[in-house]
Design an enzyme around this catalytic site. Structure first.
Site, mmCIF file in Angstrom:
data_model
loop_
_atom_site.group_PDB
_atom_site.id
_atom_site.type_symbol
_atom_site.label_atom_id
_atom_site.label_comp_id
_atom_site.label_asym_id
_atom_site.label_seq_id
_atom_site.Cartn_x
_atom_site.Cartn_y
_atom_site.Cartn_z
ATOM 1 N N HIS A 16 1.998 -109.409 15.919
ATOM 2 C CA HIS A 16 0.706 -108.800 15.580
ATOM 3 C C HIS A 16 0.719 -107.278 15.571
ATOM 4 O O HIS A 16 -0.191 -106.663 15.029
ATOM 5 C CB HIS A 16 -0.370 -109.281 16.563
ATOM 6 C CG HIS A 16 -0.242 -108.705 17.938
ATOM 7 N ND1 HIS A 16 0.729 -109.137 18.820
ATOM 8 C CD2 HIS A 16 -0.935 -107.731 18.583
ATOM 9 C CE1 HIS A 16 0.613 -108.459 19.950
ATOM 10 N NE2 HIS A 16 -0.381 -107.597 19.835
ATOM 11 N N LYS A 17 1.738 -106.652 16.156
ATOM 12 C CA LYS A 17 1.776 -105.190 16.179
ATOM 13 C C LYS A 17 2.541 -104.597 14.998
ATOM 14 O O LYS A 17 2.542 -103.387 14.805
ATOM 15 C CB LYS A 17 2.388 -104.703 17.496
ATOM 16 C CG LYS A 17 1.449 -104.849 18.678
ATOM 17 C CD LYS A 17 1.965 -104.102 19.891
ATOM 18 C CE LYS A 17 0.929 -104.100 20.998
ATOM 19 N NZ LYS A 17 1.394 -103.360 22.196
ATOM 20 N N MET A 19 3.621 -104.166 10.827
ATOM 21 C CA MET A 19 2.849 -103.792 9.645
ATOM 22 C C MET A 19 2.061 -104.978 9.087
ATOM 23 O O MET A 19 0.852 -104.878 8.847
ATOM 24 C CB MET A 19 3.783 -103.242 8.564
ATOM 25 C CG MET A 19 3.090 -102.912 7.262
ATOM 26 S SD MET A 19 4.216 -102.262 6.013
ATOM 27 C CE MET A 19 5.321 -103.662 5.759
ATOM 28 N N VAL A 20 2.729 -106.106 8.896
ATOM 29 C CA VAL A 20 2.059 -107.272 8.318
ATOM 30 C C VAL A 20 1.160 -107.946 9.343
ATOM 31 O O VAL A 20 0.020 -108.307 9.047
ATOM 32 C CB VAL A 20 3.081 -108.279 7.761
ATOM 33 C CG1 VAL A 20 2.364 -109.482 7.164
ATOM 34 C CG2 VAL A 20 3.961 -107.627 6.709
ATOM 35 N N TYR A 140 19.891 -110.950 7.007
ATOM 36 C CA TYR A 140 18.451 -111.173 7.138
ATOM 37 C C TYR A 140 18.009 -112.297 6.201
ATOM 38 O O TYR A 140 17.211 -113.164 6.583
ATOM 39 C CB TYR A 140 17.714 -109.879 6.798
ATOM 40 C CG TYR A 140 16.214 -109.932 6.923
ATOM 41 C CD1 TYR A 140 15.604 -109.996 8.168
ATOM 42 C CD2 TYR A 140 15.401 -109.888 5.789
ATOM 43 C CE1 TYR A 140 14.222 -110.019 8.286
ATOM 44 C CE2 TYR A 140 14.023 -109.911 5.898
ATOM 45 C CZ TYR A 140 13.441 -109.973 7.149
ATOM 46 O OH TYR A 140 12.067 -109.997 7.259
ATOM 47 N N LYS A 144 16.087 -115.947 6.987
ATOM 48 C CA LYS A 144 14.805 -116.307 6.383
ATOM 49 C C LYS A 144 14.889 -117.617 5.598
ATOM 50 O O LYS A 144 13.947 -118.412 5.589
ATOM 51 C CB LYS A 144 14.304 -115.170 5.482
ATOM 52 C CG LYS A 144 13.810 -113.963 6.252
ATOM 53 C CD LYS A 144 12.638 -114.326 7.153
ATOM 54 C CE LYS A 144 12.069 -113.158 7.904
ATOM 55 N NZ LYS A 144 10.934 -113.541 8.774
ATOM 56 N N PRO A 167 6.732 -112.905 0.564
ATOM 57 C CA PRO A 167 6.183 -111.692 -0.043
ATOM 58 C C PRO A 167 7.266 -110.815 -0.645
ATOM 59 O O PRO A 167 8.433 -110.874 -0.240
ATOM 60 C CB PRO A 167 5.503 -110.988 1.128
ATOM 61 C CG PRO A 167 6.280 -111.430 2.317
ATOM 62 C CD PRO A 167 6.745 -112.839 2.021
ATOM 63 N N LEU A 170 7.082 -104.941 0.898
ATOM 64 C CA LEU A 170 5.791 -104.545 1.443
ATOM 65 C C LEU A 170 5.812 -103.118 1.967
ATOM 66 O O LEU A 170 6.854 -102.609 2.373
ATOM 67 C CB LEU A 170 5.389 -105.498 2.570
ATOM 68 C CG LEU A 170 5.288 -106.974 2.198
ATOM 69 C CD1 LEU A 170 5.015 -107.809 3.440
ATOM 70 C CD2 LEU A 170 4.211 -107.209 1.145
ATOM 71 N N ARG A 213 11.683 -102.369 -8.513
ATOM 72 C CA ARG A 213 11.154 -103.194 -7.435
ATOM 73 C C ARG A 213 9.669 -103.487 -7.656
ATOM 74 O O ARG A 213 8.967 -102.781 -8.371
ATOM 75 C CB ARG A 213 11.325 -102.496 -6.075
ATOM 76 C CG ARG A 213 12.767 -102.293 -5.634
ATOM 77 C CD ARG A 213 13.407 -103.606 -5.219
ATOM 78 N NE ARG A 213 14.767 -103.404 -4.717
ATOM 79 C CZ ARG A 213 15.858 -103.414 -5.462
ATOM 80 N NH1 ARG A 213 15.749 -103.598 -6.781
ATOM 81 N NH2 ARG A 213 17.054 -103.255 -4.921
#
Length: 314
Positions: A16-17, A19-20, A140, A144, A167, A170, A213
């Site tokens: 929750h801290k 960016m998303v 990474y 995912k 997404p 971002l 991008r």
């Protein structure tokens, strides 16, 4: 499957801290639900026992898994073990713990880097696992992809309503502006700001500037995620994109305009470019009735404002 109503639900936003995650909290504020959060000091997502205890105690109805170890090309290249291990273990713990504690619905947040380096553009969901990944962020990406497959496996074996959203690139408030770990947008913002403050004559940027991008503002992404939590319950992951693309050199010029840097832009071609082109197809999501609202220039202006207010002097 009918709409998943958020009224009266307890929703845990993991990460929750970030960016998303912080944007998701803001998007959920307009819903009649209770948001659950836990600071890293109180809950280590890499510890399975801690995650299961937290879930059994808090009993959320829904989980949004937005926690991840993230970074740009340099960070992925220098810390591959950290990127693959920490992301694998966090997502496995949250997904398994959610199943064990009876969570009604889980939304796993992935990344567009899951797709092959030379996938046909715009990239549709079915392109997953059809070719080799971009080497600069494969660690990474593999983590995912495993998260997507975990959600699909729990759905297939146990009937769990676990979904995944991918997404595009971002950016937004609370992004990582550390040049050693940041993605292209926050890196450009920081470099342009520092070049302006130091009155430098030029701004040096990694690569040739030719790759294109698709960039999406974090608030638009969070809006899409809440939309999907309510309206999407399918096995296959779903893309979240802006619907447009821009070259890195064009992006750099917009950032410089927003920041107010008036010097030259030079490109360091000794540094890697990454994937030459990456544009996600959001056709499935758009067909459901969702569209982004924030223009690139407005989003960059908001990101720069956040950077100046919270990061610039650090």
């Amino acid at each position: 499957m009918p709409m998943y109503l958020l009224d009266g639900k307890r929703i845990w936003v993991a990460g929750h801290k970030g960016m998303v995650g912080s944007a998701i909290i803001r998007s959920l504020a307009s819903e009649d639900c209770e948001v659950i959060v836990a600071d890293r000091q109180k809950l280590d997502l890499t510890r399975q026992e801690e995650v299961e205890k937290f879930l059994l105690k808090e009993k959320p109805h829904a989980v949004i898994m937005a926690a991840a170890k993230v970074g740009g090309i340099l960070a992925n290249d220098t810390m591959p073990a950290d990127f693959i291990y920490q992301n694998l273990i966090m997502e496995a713990n949250v997904i398994e713990g959610s199943f064990r504690s009876g969570v009604e619905k889980l939304l796993f947040l992935g990344s567009s880097c899951i797709y092959p380096k030379y996938a046909a553009q715009p990239i549709r969901e079915e392109a997953l696992l059809t070719g080799p990944l971009e080497p600069t962020n494969e660690w990474y990406a593999i983590a995912k992809i495993a998260g997507i497959k975990l959600c699909q496996a729990y759905r297939k074996q146990y009937g769990a309503n676990f979904i995944s959203a991918m997404p595009t690139n971002l950016y937004g408030p609370r992004d990582k502006f550390d040049l050693n770990s940041s993605h292209v947008v926050p890196a450009l913002i920081r470099k342009a700001h520092e070049a302006k403050i130091k009155d430098l004559g030029c701004l040096s940027i990694w690569g040739s500037g030719t790759p294109t991008r698709d960039f999406l503002y974090s608030e638009d992404c969070s809006d899409a995620l809440v939309f999907l939590l309510k309206h999407y319950s399918e096995t296959e992951h779903i893309n979240i994109g802006s619907g447009g693309e821009i070259s890195i050199i064009e992006l750099a010029h917009i950032v410089c305009r927003v920041v107010g840097f008036k010097g030259d832009i030079v490109f360091d071609t000794s540094k890697p470019d990454g994937t030459p082109r990456k544009l996600l197809s959001s056709e499935r999501l758009v067909s459901m009735g969702w569209r982004p609202k924030t223009s690139l220039e407005l989003g960059l202006a908001k990101s720069y404002e956040s950077f100046v207010s919270n990061v610039a002097d650090n």
